[in-house]
Design a protein around this motif. Structure first.
Motif, short mmCIF file in Angstrom:
data_model
loop_
_atom_site.label_atom_id
_atom_site.label_comp_id
_atom_site.label_asym_id
_atom_site.label_seq_id
_atom_site.Cartn_x
_atom_site.Cartn_y
_atom_site.Cartn_z
N PRO A 28 0.81 -1.22 0.00
CA PRO A 28 0.00 0.00 0.00
C PRO A 28 0.85 1.27 0.00
CG PRO A 28 -0.83 -1.57 1.61
CD PRO A 28 0.48 -2.11 1.13
N LYS A 29 0.60 2.13 -0.98
CA LYS A 29 1.20 3.47 -1.07
C LYS A 29 2.72 3.46 -1.18
CE LYS A 29 -2.61 5.66 1.44
NZ LYS A 29 -3.01 6.54 2.59
N ALA A 30 3.29 2.34 -1.62
CA ALA A 30 4.74 2.30 -1.84
C ALA A 30 5.09 3.08 -3.10
CB ALA A 30 5.22 0.86 -1.97
N GLN A 31 6.19 3.81 -3.06
CA GLN A 31 6.59 4.62 -4.19
C GLN A 31 7.15 3.75 -5.32
OE1 GLN A 31 9.12 7.93 -3.28
NE2 GLN A 31 7.75 8.76 -1.71
N THR A 32 7.03 4.25 -6.52
CA THR A 32 7.59 3.56 -7.68
C THR A 32 9.09 3.34 -7.50
OG1 THR A 32 5.92 4.51 -9.13
CG2 THR A 32 7.94 3.69 -10.18
N ASN A 33 9.54 2.14 -7.85
CA ASN A 33 10.97 1.78 -7.75
C ASN A 33 11.53 1.95 -6.34
OD1 ASN A 33 11.16 1.13 -10.54
ND2 ASN A 33 11.36 3.32 -11.02
N ALA A 34 10.70 1.68 -5.35
CA ALA A 34 11.15 1.78 -3.96
C ALA A 34 12.30 0.80 -3.71
CB ALA A 34 9.99 1.47 -3.02
N ALA A 36 0.51 -3.17 7.90
CA ALA A 36 0.09 -1.91 8.52
C ALA A 36 1.15 -0.87 8.19
CB ALA A 36 -0.04 -2.07 10.03
N GLN A 37 0.78 0.19 7.49
CA GLN A 37 1.74 1.22 7.11
C GLN A 37 2.01 2.15 8.29
OE1 GLN A 37 0.57 3.65 3.78
NE2 GLN A 37 2.65 4.46 3.48
N VAL A 38 3.29 2.48 8.48
CA VAL A 38 3.72 3.33 9.59
C VAL A 38 4.56 4.46 9.01
CG1 VAL A 38 4.98 3.43 11.77
CG2 VAL A 38 3.76 1.33 11.13
N GLY A 39 4.31 5.70 9.44
CA GLY A 39 5.07 6.80 8.86
C GLY A 39 5.26 8.00 9.77
N GLY A 87 11.90 6.06 3.55
CA GLY A 87 11.49 5.70 4.90
C GLY A 87 10.12 5.07 5.01
N GLY A 88 9.62 4.50 3.93
CA GLY A 88 8.36 3.78 4.02
C GLY A 88 8.50 2.55 4.91
N VAL A 89 7.52 2.30 5.77
CA VAL A 89 7.57 1.18 6.70
C VAL A 89 6.21 0.50 6.72
CG1 VAL A 89 7.92 0.48 9.11
CG2 VAL A 89 9.28 2.36 8.15
N TRP A 90 6.23 -0.85 6.62
CA TRP A 90 5.01 -1.63 6.68
C TRP A 90 5.24 -2.82 7.61
CZ3 TRP A 90 7.14 0.54 2.43
CH2 TRP A 90 6.36 1.45 1.69
#
Length: 399
Positions: free
Chosen positions: A349-355, A385-388, A374-377
């Motif tokens: 969910p909501k991960a950026q392109t080419n993360a 669960a996304q954490v930010g 710094g995306g965290v799931w």
């Protein structure tokens, strides 16, 4: 079949593990699984690491790191890239950091209660407890002299709490570096150190020629003669290596997969990556641009667990569960336990392109980390669960 894992519990679990005392000697200790997984964010205010409390899906601590922020963790032993370079250690209770050194994070490993620093150019190795910063006096006071260009792998130990091992691969073959109770190399007996055996398969414990007299005077004592085992298949600088339990597995840049003996398997797709060093198992995980694969160690039989079409992250095995992830236009992940697919290849969910995706694992806790932004799931039995809350965690640390 894919083995299955222990579900990620949201309650505290007491586990008996092999730990170390303050002096670095081995001890049996009762450790609390506090649900912490450390993650990184290279774009947040010059680079930060954070502690994810996986039970409440929040970052409860954020610490200044460097622009290439990265972190290693084994229970409550946590090290990371320092703001001015070198390596720093975290006091996970007080939230403080320590260490002023020039240790190269890229050459540092931590697993199974052991940490190593290896300089491949000189062949000098530092080794000790993961509760300390190993090689803090780098480039002085090395613990062992190995063959320059060797490969060093620290194994994970096992769930019973056994300490890991240090495995070395060089031009003569591979061997276990025998350690004493203080996690230092066992030294050669005086007769072994002085005898001249002539050319042999025993790795050299003499320092390479150097014009630096200070380094020469600082040469470590010779190690005990190891029991070198041959490698059936040749390796080169492009060959990746990992450990599954105490077994080495190699992956060539052409997709060839093999152990220290046995047949060669071929991994379909490109950009193949070996699993992170993990616990004992009869098979190894490999991810490529076409999916996730499992290969029985020593076999040439390849089983595809999942199909994908993107750049892979290193897969992991946690307990009896296996995890894969892929970047690309729409980053995805996969999870299976006991041969049962819990999460087919699905969008993150909501991960950026080419993360830039990395699995962060601490004890039984698993999170996906997109290191650049710094995306965290956090994984909860197959649900992410996304954490930010990086800003909140950083502000709380400043109070």
């Amino acid at each position: 079949n894919v083995a299955s894992g222990v579900a990620l519990a949201l309650v505290s679990t007491m586990v008996v593990v092999a730990a170390v005392q303050a002096d670095g000697s081995k001890a049996t200790n009762v450790q609390l699984d506090d649900g912490a997984v450390w993650v990184s964010n290279q774009s947040f205010k010059g680079g930060y690491i954070g502690r994810l409390n996986i039970r409440i899906n929040e970052l409860d601590l954020a610490l200044q790191a460097g622009p290439d922020a990265d972190v290693l963790q084994h229970g409550r032993d946590v090290t990371f890239t320092g703001p001015q370079g070198g390596l720093r250690k975290v006091d996970v209770v007080g939230g403080l950091t320590s260490g002023e050194n020039t240790v190269d994070f890229a050459n540092y490993q931590m697993n199974g209660g052991i940490a190593t620093l290896f300089d491949p150019e000189s062949g000098r190795l530092w080794v000790g407890s993961s509760a300390t910063i190993v090689g803090a006096d780098y480039p002085k006071k090395a613990d062992a002299q190995l063959e320059p260009g060797s490969r060093v792998v620290v194994t994970a130990g096992d769930k019973s709490g056994s300490i890991g091992m240090v495995l070395v691969v060089d031009s003569t073959g591979w061997f276990e570096l025998e350690l004493d109770e203080g996690f230092k190399p066992v030294r050669a007996a005086p007769a072994d150190a002085s005898s001249d055996t002539g050319p042999s398969s025993v790795p050299s414990t003499e320092p390479p020629p150097t014009d630096d007299s200070a380094v020469a005077e600082d040469a470590p004592e010779p190690i005990k003669e190891p029991k070198v085992q041959p490698l059936i298949n040749p390796i080169d600088e492009a060959t990746a290596v990992t450990a599954v339990g105490d077994r080495l597995v190699f992956l060539g840049d052409d997709g060839s997969l093999f152990s220290t003996d046995g047949k060669v398997a071929r991994i379909p797709g490109g950009n193949a990556v070996l699993q992170q060093a993990g616990p004992k198992n009869s098979s190894v995980l490999v991810a490529s641009s076409t999916g996730l694969f499992e290969v029985s160690i020593g076999s040439d039989q390849v089983t595809q667990l999942a199909a994908a079409d993107a750049a892979p992250a290193q897969p992991v095995r946690v307990g009896e569960c296996v995890f894969g992830a892929w970047s690309g236009d729409e980053p995805t992940w996969f999870k299976a336990c006991r041969g049962e697919v819990l999460v087919p290849v699905s969008p993150i969910p909501k991960a950026q392109t080419n993360a830039q995706l990395v699995y962060r694992v601490n004890q039984r806790n698993v999170a996906i980390n997109s290191t650049r932004e710094g995306g965290v799931w956090a994984d909860h039995e197959g649900k992410l669960a996304q954490v930010g809350n990086w800003e909140d965690a950083q502000a709380q640390q400043q109070q």
